[in-house]
Design an enzyme around this catalytic site. Structure first.
Site, PDB file in Angstrom:
ATOM      1  N   GLY A  40       0.810  -1.209   0.000  1.00 47.16           N
ATOM      2  CA  GLY A  40       0.000   0.000   0.000  1.00 47.16           C
ATOM      3  C   GLY A  40       0.842   1.256   0.000  1.00 47.16           C
ATOM      4  O   GLY A  40       2.050   1.214   0.148  1.00 47.16           O
ATOM      5  N   LYS A  48      -2.319   4.697   5.737  1.00 52.35           N
ATOM      6  CA  LYS A  48      -1.878   3.702   4.747  1.00 52.35           C
ATOM      7  C   LYS A  48      -3.107   3.096   4.092  1.00 52.35           C
ATOM      8  O   LYS A  48      -3.954   2.522   4.756  1.00 52.35           O
ATOM      9  CB  LYS A  48      -1.045   2.609   5.410  1.00 52.35           C
ATOM     10  CG  LYS A  48      -0.519   1.583   4.388  1.00 52.35           C
ATOM     11  CD  LYS A  48       0.543   0.675   4.972  1.00 52.35           C
ATOM     12  CE  LYS A  48       1.131  -0.228   3.910  1.00 52.35           C
ATOM     13  NZ  LYS A  48       2.195  -1.104   4.442  1.00 52.35           N
ATOM     14  N   ASP A  84      11.266  -7.902   6.907  1.00 47.88           N
ATOM     15  CA  ASP A  84      11.590  -6.853   5.931  1.00 47.88           C
ATOM     16  C   ASP A  84      12.322  -5.701   6.610  1.00 47.88           C
ATOM     17  O   ASP A  84      12.083  -4.527   6.324  1.00 47.88           O
ATOM     18  CB  ASP A  84      10.311  -6.355   5.245  1.00 47.88           C
ATOM     19  CG  ASP A  84      10.624  -5.578   3.973  1.00 47.88           C
ATOM     20  OD1 ASP A  84       9.727  -4.874   3.469  1.00 47.88           O
ATOM     21  OD2 ASP A  84      11.788  -5.634   3.522  1.00 47.88           O
TER      22      ASP A  84
END
Ligand SMILES: CCCn1cc(-c2nc(Nc3ccc(C(=O)NC)cc3)nc3[nH]ccc23)cn1
Length: 303
Positions: free
Chosen positions: A28, A49, A143
């Site tokens: 997003g 977001k 991540d």
């Protein structure tokens, strides 16, 4: 009694004033908005977001991301504010605190001359504490990279994107991913590339890459992906880039020490990049080491 406006955890779309884009996360984009129910521009600035309108699977991932971030309460993790339903509860957005200084990458590029090693180590210890907290909640981030770290003030950074975060099952020490998707393999531990295995130890490998990015001031010419591809050479034939990368790591190649990086910091990176996951330090070891380096630097400065 002081009547103060309790921050809602339900945001109404009609009071959201779009101001501009802030960046792209997993699944997003993030926008700067003002939540202005009084309509007089006195409302608070928030980061919103929104889910990219595409495949259904993203909605499940997005709901998991919201579930994750709303369960986290830590000074070194961006704060969840609530959700905003729109289009009659068809789509929803994640509302978070707005961090005014923006991404760590942009901040280091812009303020390189007045960010010294002490401040880089402060940022490193804050990211490490955020990761220690995440690990205590049995989350693997998957991540961890400078692109997912935001700057809240001159002396505070926060981990900011949990799109790929997973919970490690109670009976296992790792999470195995079925659909790797477009993975940031240059931040991945070898076992994550070869076996799609993610654990606190693979997050430690990525933390080593973040240390490298910090002490390279996120300079483009020293970008991990760029240096790995240079080393692999541009022969794209033969095994995939991922297998080339695992091979050079198996042969002992690692990212070079950034210019002027203190040797003790580079050796911490190399510890994080131990090929075998068991040999890597824990986030609490790393936090201890960083604290010691900061203290010794302080002694040194006095001495
Ligand atoms: C991490 C990847 C996804 N992502 C999250 C955000 C984000 N940005 C900001 N503030 C921000 C960003 C950019 C700039 C800027 O000046 N840019 C040139 C100034 C302030 N606050 C946030 N709170 C929660 C998320 C979030 C941006 N991208």
């Amino acid at each position: 009694n002081l009547s103060y406006q309790q921050e809602p955890s339900q945001y109404e779309e009609r009071h959201l004033r779009y101001i501009g884009p802030l960046g792209k996360g997993n699944f997003g984009s993030v926008e700067l908005c003002r939540y202005d129910p009084l309509g007089d521009n006195t409302g608070e600035l928030i980061a919103v977001k929104r889910l990219q309108p595409n495949k259904q699977s993203n909605m499940e991932d997005f709901q998991r991301e919201i579930q994750t971030i709303s369960s986290l309460h830590c000074d070194y993790i961006v704060k969840y504010r609530g959700i905003c339903y729109s289009m009659g509860r068809l789509s929803m957005s994640l509302v978070m605190e707005y961090l005014p200084y923006g991404s760590l990458i942009g901040y280091l590029e812009k303020n390189r001359q007045n960010v010294n090693n002490k401040r880089l180590l402060l940022f490193a210890s804050q990211i490490c504490k955020g990761m220690e907290y995440l690990q205590s909640m049995r989350y693997v981030h998957r991540d961890l990279a400078a692109r997912n770290i935001l700057v809240a003030s001159e002396t505070l950074v926060k981990i900011a994107d949990f799109g790929l975060t997973k919970i490690i099952p109670l009976d296992k020490e790792y999470y195995r991913v079925t659909h790797p998707g477009e993975s940031p393999i240059f931040w991945y531990a070898p076992e994550s590339i070869t076996e799609s295995k993610f654990s606190h130890k693979s997050d430690v490998w990525s933390f080593g890459i973040v240390l490298y990015e910090l002490f390279s001031y996120c300079e483009h010419s020293r970008n991990p992906k760029r240096l790995c591809l240079q080393k692999i050479g541009n022969d794209m034939q033969g095994p995939s880039i991922a297998m080339h990368l695992v091979n050079i790591l198996k042969d002992g190649w690692r990212l070079p020490g950034p210019p002027h990086c203190p040797p003790r910091v580079y050796s911490m990176m190399l510890d994080c990049w131990a090929y075998s996951s068991e040999e890597r330090p824990t986030f609490s070891n790393l936090e201890e080491q960083i604290k010691t380096i900061i203290q010794d630097d302080r002694e040194g400065a006095k001495g």
